[in-house]
Motif scaffolding. Structure first.
Motif, mmCIF file in Angstrom:
data_model
loop_
_atom_site.group_PDB
_atom_site.id
_atom_site.type_symbol
_atom_site.label_atom_id
_atom_site.label_comp_id
_atom_site.label_asym_id
_atom_site.label_seq_id
_atom_site.Cartn_x
_atom_site.Cartn_y
_atom_site.Cartn_z
ATOM 1 N N VAL A 277 0.867 -1.176 0.000
ATOM 2 C CA VAL A 277 0.000 0.000 0.000
ATOM 3 C C VAL A 277 0.904 1.226 0.000
ATOM 4 N N ILE A 278 0.853 1.998 -1.078
ATOM 5 C CA ILE A 278 1.694 3.192 -1.194
ATOM 6 C C ILE A 278 0.890 4.408 -0.754
ATOM 7 N N TYR A 279 1.349 5.042 0.328
ATOM 8 C CA TYR A 279 0.673 6.229 0.850
ATOM 9 C C TYR A 279 1.721 7.335 0.978
ATOM 10 N N VAL A 280 1.890 8.099 -0.086
ATOM 11 C CA VAL A 280 2.911 9.142 -0.132
ATOM 12 C C VAL A 280 2.367 10.320 -0.927
ATOM 13 N N GLY A 281 2.977 11.483 -0.726
ATOM 14 C CA GLY A 281 2.558 12.671 -1.470
ATOM 15 C C GLY A 281 2.438 13.914 -0.618
ATOM 16 N N ILE A 282 2.125 13.717 0.662
ATOM 17 C CA ILE A 282 1.975 14.879 1.547
ATOM 18 C C ILE A 282 3.262 15.700 1.596
ATOM 19 N N ASN A 283 4.395 15.049 1.895
ATOM 20 C CA ASN A 283 5.661 15.791 2.004
ATOM 21 C C ASN A 283 6.132 16.335 0.663
ATOM 22 N N ASP A 284 5.802 15.629 -0.415
ATOM 23 C CA ASP A 284 6.189 16.103 -1.738
ATOM 24 C C ASP A 284 5.583 17.476 -2.020
ATOM 25 N N ILE A 285 4.422 17.725 -1.433
ATOM 26 C CA ILE A 285 3.726 19.007 -1.599
ATOM 27 C C ILE A 285 4.012 19.938 -0.420
#
Length: 225
Positions: A93-101
């Motif tokens: 389960v890939i849950y990423v993106g918050i820190n990228d933004i």
């Protein structure tokens, strides 16, 4: 004598089949601090185990957290072999993106839109090459105002739209946390508060947020074949 050997081989094969059929699916949750905290007491991964137990499926799933604080999609790529592939999971389960933004404003770093998609795709393809099933999650919130007035709502919506499209075109299950959170906040945040509904600090989950994410993820995971 040959009959006994044949019978023994048959019995052995039945036993081995039983072990294969009863093997738990190892699910690795791959992400940032939200997932790192999710693996602790009261975190969404541990709460999901309670949901699994309530449905008498504890013998079907093994849940493993692989989240590291501050991680972006590039960090996940760099530790994919060590923290995921070497563990031989059945599902990731890939849950990423918050820190990228978020880190674009918070620390002057982050990951631009095109680069995010490129690294995300490579991660998925490497997992699929190892016959691992992939479940995608859209990023949730950076601020809980319900009217798209949080500073980075526009980017969150843009990255989430790409993830939805990517999941659809690649026929991957998607936990649309972005939409789930937005719908919840529209219904439950009459004062348009910035935090305190599902997060403690605009980003990281509070107790209710962990319950919310656990339920959203389990709803999709339970039906993943």
């Amino acid at each position: 004598m040959k009959k006994w050997i044949t019978l023994s081989l048959f019995i052995t094969s039945i036993i081995l089949m039983g072990f294969t059929l009863n093997k738990k699916k190892k699910v690795i949750f791959f992400g940032d601090s939200i997932t790192q905290m999710g693996a602790g007491n009261g975190g969404y991964i541990r709460l999901m185990e309670d949901l699994i137990k309530a449905e008498n499926k504890s013998e079907e799933f093994e849940l493993v957290g692989a989240g590291i604080s501050g991680n972006k999609v590039t960090d996940l790529y760099l530790r994919l072999e060590k923290d995921v592939l070497s563990k031989h999971p059945d599902i990731v389960v890939i849950y990423v993106g918050i820190n990228d933004i978020w880190h674009k404003r918070l620390a002057g770093t982050g990951t631009d839109y095109v680069k995010f998609g490129e690294f995300y795709n490579v991660i998925v393809k490497k997992l699929q090459a190892a016959n691992i099933k992939v479940m995608i999650c859209t990023p949730s919130v950076i601020g809980e105002r319900k009217d798209n007035s949080n500073e980075q709502d526009g980017e969150l919506n843009m990255y989430s739209n790409w993830l939805r499209y990517y999941a659809k075109t690649n026929e991957l299950p998607c936990v649309d946390l972005r939409t789930d959170f937005q719908n919840y906040l529209i219904a439950n945040n009459p004062s348009n508060e910035e935090k305190g509904l599902l997060t403690s600090d605009r980003v990281h989950l509070n107790a209710k947020g962990n319950q919310f994410v656990a339920a959203s993820m389990w709803k999709i995971l339970k039906d993943l074949k």
